[in-house]
Scaffold this active site. Structure first.
Site, mmCIF file in Angstrom:
data_model
loop_
_atom_site.group_PDB
_atom_site.id
_atom_site.type_symbol
_atom_site.label_atom_id
_atom_site.label_comp_id
_atom_site.label_asym_id
_atom_site.label_seq_id
_atom_site.Cartn_x
_atom_site.Cartn_y
_atom_site.Cartn_z
ATOM 1 N N ASP A 95 -57.943 72.728 52.456
ATOM 2 C CA ASP A 95 -57.299 71.529 52.983
ATOM 3 C C ASP A 95 -56.118 71.864 53.878
ATOM 4 O O ASP A 95 -55.183 72.537 53.451
ATOM 5 C CB ASP A 95 -56.833 70.670 51.804
ATOM 6 C CG ASP A 95 -56.262 69.353 52.279
ATOM 7 O OD1 ASP A 95 -56.694 68.854 53.323
ATOM 8 O OD2 ASP A 95 -55.358 68.831 51.602
ATOM 9 N N ASP A 311 -56.070 65.687 61.288
ATOM 10 C CA ASP A 311 -56.298 65.935 59.868
ATOM 11 C C ASP A 311 -57.768 66.146 59.551
ATOM 12 O O ASP A 311 -58.545 65.196 59.488
ATOM 13 C CB ASP A 311 -55.765 64.751 59.056
ATOM 14 C CG ASP A 311 -55.991 64.959 57.564
ATOM 15 O OD1 ASP A 311 -55.853 66.114 57.109
ATOM 16 O OD2 ASP A 311 -56.319 63.995 56.869
#
Ligand SMILES: *[C@@H]1O[C@H](CO)[C@@H](O)[C@H](O)[C@H]1NC(C)=O
Ligand SMILES: *[C@@H]1O[C@H](CO)[C@@H](O)[C@H](O)[C@H]1NC(C)=O
Ligand SMILES: *[C@@H]1O[C@H](CO)[C@@H](O)[C@H](O)[C@H]1NC(C)=O
Ligand SMILES: *[C@@H]1O[C@H](CO)[C@@H](O)[C@H](O)[C@H]1NC(C)=O
Length: 484
Positions: A95, A311
């Site tokens: 992530d 993102d």
């Protein structure tokens, strides 16, 4: 109190310390797999995922674990790493919004034993590992993360952490040090096993209904912007370039996640907006089918929201109403006869029997330094049953909605090589075939190595090959494990 007011809860970030990594150079790859690829793409799951993620982005949380016990709401890509001696394999989420590495420990309360797709979860226990040891509260990095001395610290007390999340859930545990195994790029399309000692979090208890989750993973491998990330820690010791790249294959899932300086393909870069918790950039213009939308600088910069957040853990792409409305209007003006339908009250969809690439305009976003991002109709229009649905999402307006962020997820980032240069605080991308190879430069020897989606054999763990020069955190994914 609104839903989002709950987000502003203080949190304690703990720092991952990495040291004594052997034989490091500067390049590496992590093999990743996309959670929502192919047939797994489920409309409700997509947005549910994004909503949980945005709660965290708003709260500035950089160690996401599941709010309401939903660890799936963190990242969309996962990978496998080995921890301990002898090593056990852990499936962790990769992530770019997280700054740490973290795994579930043996003491975890109510932890499910099976997670995502029946994945057998592995709980970490430092006592099972010859090299595992507790970090004590008197040790310097424990003091560092507490910004001074640790209250109530005496003797051999462990270094505890507690993390409180925006939705009130928490994770708490203690820090340990152990050997983490990774693959190093050792030659063109070759890797070999190596290891390094790492300090990471062991989550001993969590709130939330983890036991009912079928989406659980073993932990998180963070590539966030903070200097507490594993990458920044290694870079600060002078051992690696603080750069990484991903190339995520939106069609087949998977792709490349590489550490180091990508020299091929060439990538144009744009500066990151300073002092932001996320990877944010300034948008200068929006072009739809060779026509620029008439948007003021203020609108493009999104007032105080400071630019576009890039993102990879978000699935779709979100724009404030002031950009979303003219963008979608312009796109739909290419086919004025379409009959629009709402699906699940969330998506605008329509029937279209021709090629969408021929019938709709491409959208190009322009950023500082002449970097542009082209999104083709087949990327922003996704098929659903016999319909096409618009992938652009309205994030609301400033006066009504608290989060009216501009946030670009995989809808626009996949099928591009995205390069993060934390040394120069820039980010860039270029369209690329994510199933092919890229070239990484080894900063120590100057040699250039080929790294490809196929350089790591699927299903294998740590493969041994020839001599090496570089570091890489590794994580090999099991194809068979998840039936890919
Ligand atoms: C770590 O690497 C060293 C040196 O290459 C090796 O001797 C050791 O066995 C490795 N440890 C593990 C747990 O793989
Ligand atoms: C990270 O940044 C903070 C604040 O700028 C600094 O105090 C700290 O030493 C940095 N840590 C590392 C490992 O570079
Ligand atoms: C980073 O910035 C320096 C100085 O501006 C420049 O020389 C260098 O080429 C940049 N590195 C990359 C990878 O762009
Ligand atoms: C992408 O690269 C792979 C591997 O080189 C190749 O098999 C495939 O045909 C390429 N795809 C496209 C669309 O060029």
């Amino acid at each position: 109190m609104g839903k989002f007011d709950l987000c502003y809860v203080s949190l304690l970030v703990f720092i991952l310390v990495v040291y004594s990594v052997v034989n490091v150079g500067s390049e590496g790859v992590i093999r990743v797999k996309y959670k929502f690829s192919g047939s797994e793409r489920n409309l409700r799951a997509l947005k549910a995922h994004d909503e949980m993620r945005h709660l965290r982005i708003l709260a500035g949380i950089d160690l996401p674990i599941g709010g309401s016990g939903r660890p799936d709401s963190v990242g969309l890509y996962f990978a496998k790493i080995g921890i301990g001696t002898p090593p056990n394999n852990y499936t962790v989420q990769v992530d770019t919004g997280s700054n740490i590495m973290w795994v579930n420990s043996l003491q975890v309360d109510e932890c499910p034993t099976r997670g995502y797709h029946g994945l057998e979860l592995t709980l970490y226990n430092p006592k099972d590992s010859l090299t595992g040891k507790l970090i004590l509260c008197g040790q310097s990095f424990c003091k560092n993360i507490n910004r001074g001395s640790v209250p109530g610290c005496f003797g051999n007390s462990p270094c505890n952490y507690k993390q409180i999340y925006g939705d009130g859930s928490y994770s708490s545990g203690y820090l340990v040090e152990d050997v983490v195994q990774y693959d190093q790029v050792s030659g063109d399309l070759q890797t070999k096993s190596a290891n390094g000692s790492v300090i990471f979090g062991c989550s001993a208890s969590q709130s939330g209904d983890l036991s009912s989750s079928d989406e659980a993973f073993d932990g998180i491998l963070g590539f966030g912007k903070s200097n507490s990330s594993i990458l920044s820690q290694l870079a600060s010791s002078g051992k690696v370039k603080n750069m990484f790249a991903h190339c995520l294959d939106g069609v087949n899932g998977g792709g490349i996640f590489a550490i180091g300086n990508v020299v091929q393909p060439k990538v144009n870069m744009t500066p990151l907006v300073p002092n932001q918790p996320h990877y944010s950039v300034d948008m200068m213009a929006v072009e739809v089918g060779y026509q620029f939308l008439n948007l003021s600088v203020d609108v493009l910069m999104n007032g105080e929201n400071n630019g576009v957040i890039i993102d990879s853990g978000t699935t779709l792409a979100y724009l404030p109403e002031v950009i979303y409305a003219p963008l979608v209007k312009k796109i739909l003006s290419w086919q004025p006869d379409l009959k629009l339908r709402k699906v699940r009250d969330e998506y605008t969809c329509f029937k279209y029997s021709e090629s969408v690439d021929d019938g709709f305009p491409q959208v190009i976003f322009h950023f500082r330094n002449s970097l542009s991002l082209r999104v083709r109709p087949r990327e922003y229009l996704f098929p659903f049953e016999d319909l096409f649905c618009i992938g652009w999402q309205n994030s609301g307006n400033q006066s009504r909605d608290k989060w009216n962020l501009t946030l670009f997820g995989d809808l626009v980032l996949s099928n591009k090589l995205v390069l993060y240069d934390l040394e120069n605080q820039t980010i860039g991308w270029t369209e690329y075939n994510c199933s092919s190879s890229i070239q990484l430069k080894d900063e120590i020897t100057g040699s250039v190595r080929l790294v490809g989606a196929h350089s790591l054999s699927s299903g294998s763990r740590l493969t041994a090959h020839t001599a090496l020069t570089s570091l890489l955190l590794v994580a090999l994914l099991h194809n068979c494990l998840f039936n890919w």
